[in-house]
Write a protein that holds these residues in place. Structure first.
Motif, mmCIF file in Angstrom:
data_model
loop_
_atom_site.group_PDB
_atom_site.id
_atom_site.type_symbol
_atom_site.label_atom_id
_atom_site.label_comp_id
_atom_site.label_asym_id
_atom_site.label_seq_id
_atom_site.Cartn_x
_atom_site.Cartn_y
_atom_site.Cartn_z
ATOM 1 N N LEU A 135 43.264 -7.456 67.969
ATOM 2 C CA LEU A 135 44.037 -8.421 68.732
ATOM 3 C C LEU A 135 44.457 -7.810 70.051
ATOM 4 C CD1 LEU A 135 47.267 -7.555 68.584
ATOM 5 C CD2 LEU A 135 47.073 -8.479 66.290
ATOM 6 N N GLN A 149 43.897 -13.231 69.006
ATOM 7 C CA GLN A 149 43.281 -12.597 67.846
ATOM 8 C C GLN A 149 41.773 -12.605 68.054
ATOM 9 O OE1 GLN A 149 44.834 -13.665 63.982
ATOM 10 N NE2 GLN A 149 42.873 -13.255 62.974
ATOM 11 N N VAL A 154 44.369 -11.072 60.241
ATOM 12 C CA VAL A 154 45.669 -10.530 60.644
ATOM 13 C C VAL A 154 46.769 -11.358 59.993
ATOM 14 C CG1 VAL A 154 47.190 -9.941 62.562
ATOM 15 C CG2 VAL A 154 44.706 -9.833 62.874
ATOM 16 N N VAL A 168 49.586 -17.603 68.416
ATOM 17 C CA VAL A 168 48.351 -16.848 68.195
ATOM 18 C C VAL A 168 47.176 -17.748 68.540
ATOM 19 C CG1 VAL A 168 46.898 -15.646 66.513
ATOM 20 C CG2 VAL A 168 49.400 -15.506 66.335
ATOM 21 N N ASN A 170 43.134 -18.105 68.469
ATOM 22 C CA ASN A 170 41.931 -17.578 67.828
ATOM 23 C C ASN A 170 40.828 -18.619 67.941
ATOM 24 O OD1 ASN A 170 39.897 -16.700 66.062
ATOM 25 N ND2 ASN A 170 41.347 -15.726 64.683
#
Length: 337
Positions: A135, A149, A154, A168, A170
């Motif tokens: 990350l 990420q 994670v 986050v 991703n």
């Protein structure tokens, strides 16, 4: 100069003290400067954050008088300072939280070990990276709590801060939380698997091009499509404890020497096994998630026994008596303080 330490220095992987020693050595051994390429592993955009005047001022404070290696020493000092600052953000599971500045340089965390690793972020949130997980975040993270990420699985244990939501991103999906615990990983080429352990999260498009939102407020696991945010709940069937015991026994016999972990039908003997390995076994065996709030616990190891009929609290009590810590259990999350 030790070649391995120098290689770690150039790739920004050495400890703070190692970095300091390398810089000190090279400053006093001019002939070595011509043998290395100081920019080899450092992105260009990270080296121009300071003006020439600032670099000159730093240089003048460190080096009394210039010589024929003036240019190379300036490069070394600028790079060394960068390495020192970057390392303070790098592997924090075994160190205190870093001090953070406003300069938006990207910081990167990569777990290239064979075991999960815990890290502390600048806002005191904690993350657990599974092997090969990666990350990044900006150095002004405390003000703009965004994680990219990049790879792997994670788990996030978020420090509450309503003024600065924790996000986050991703592969086009943003997971937003105020204070909670959740994990994100690849499920397949088209989908992510997101597990809410505690609290509330919202999954959304960070670009705001899609209005689709997925809100989760009870512990659950979903499979979510990266393109259109369609999702389905994953029915995770839990193994019985005895089944989990046999599965873990088989896994341990393949991956650990009997001198470290000796597992029989009724008892398992841990002999100096790392706490990280112990936590991973406990998570699989008891179907829990472990949040290590005390970073020093990560460095230790454990010697003791676990009988098949022992409960989780008994093992944790023994562990904390040895390590001088405390624990709480709530909603299948163990927090070790």
């Amino acid at each position: 100069m030790n070649k391995d330490i120098l290689t770690k220095f150039l790739s920004n992987q050495c400890s703070y003290n190692e970095c300091k020693d390398v810089a000190s050595y090279l400053e006093s051994h001019d002939e070595e400067l011509d043998k290395i390429q100081i920019f080899e592993h450092i992105p260009e955009q990270e080296l121009i954050r300071a003006s020439h005047a600032e670099k000159d001022a730093i240089f003048e404070r460190i080096v009394a008088k210039p010589n024929k290696y003036l240019l190379m020493k300036r490069i070394l000092i600028a790079a060394s300072i960068l390495v020192f600052v970057a390392f303070s953000f790098y592997k924090l599971g075994k160190h205190d939280s870093p001090e953070h500045l406003d300069n938006p340089i990207s910081m990167e965390i990569f777990n290239n070990s064979q075991n999960p690793e815990w890290y502390v972020l600048p806002d005191s949130s904690r993350v657990k990276l599974e092997p090969q997980a990666k990350l990044s975040y900006l150095r002004n993270f405390a003000k703009d709590r965004i994680i990219n990420q990049v790879a792997g699985e994670v788990t996030y244990f978020v420090q509450p801060n309503t003024a600065h939501p924790f996000r986050v991103i991703n592969q086009g999906i943003q997971t937003r939380a105020v204070g909670t615990a959740f994990s994100i990983a690849d499920y397949n080429a088209d989908n992510l698997i997101v597990r809410l352990l505690e609290g509330k999260i919202v999954l959304e498009d960070p670009t705001n091009k899609l209005d689709n939102q997925v809100k989760l407020n009870i512990p659950t696991t979903i499979i979510i499509n990266k393109s259109d945010f369609t999702y389905s709940h994953l029915d995770q069937k839990k193994n019985g404890y005895h089944t989990a015991w046999e599965e873990e026994k088989s896994k341990v016999s393949r991956n650990y020497p009997t001198s470290s972990i000796a597992w029989s039908n009724q008892v398992v003997n841990f002999n100096g096994v790392s706490n990280t390995d112990l936590f991973s076994i406990m998570e699989r065996l008891y179907d829990v998630s472990i949040d290590v709030e005390n970073p020093r616990i990560i460095d230790g190891n454990f010697t003791g026994e676990l009988y098949q009929n022992d409960n989780l609290e008994s093992l944790l009590t023994i562990f904390c008596q040895i390590n001088g810590c405390t624990f709480t259990i709530k909603d299948n999350i163990i927090r070790i303080k």
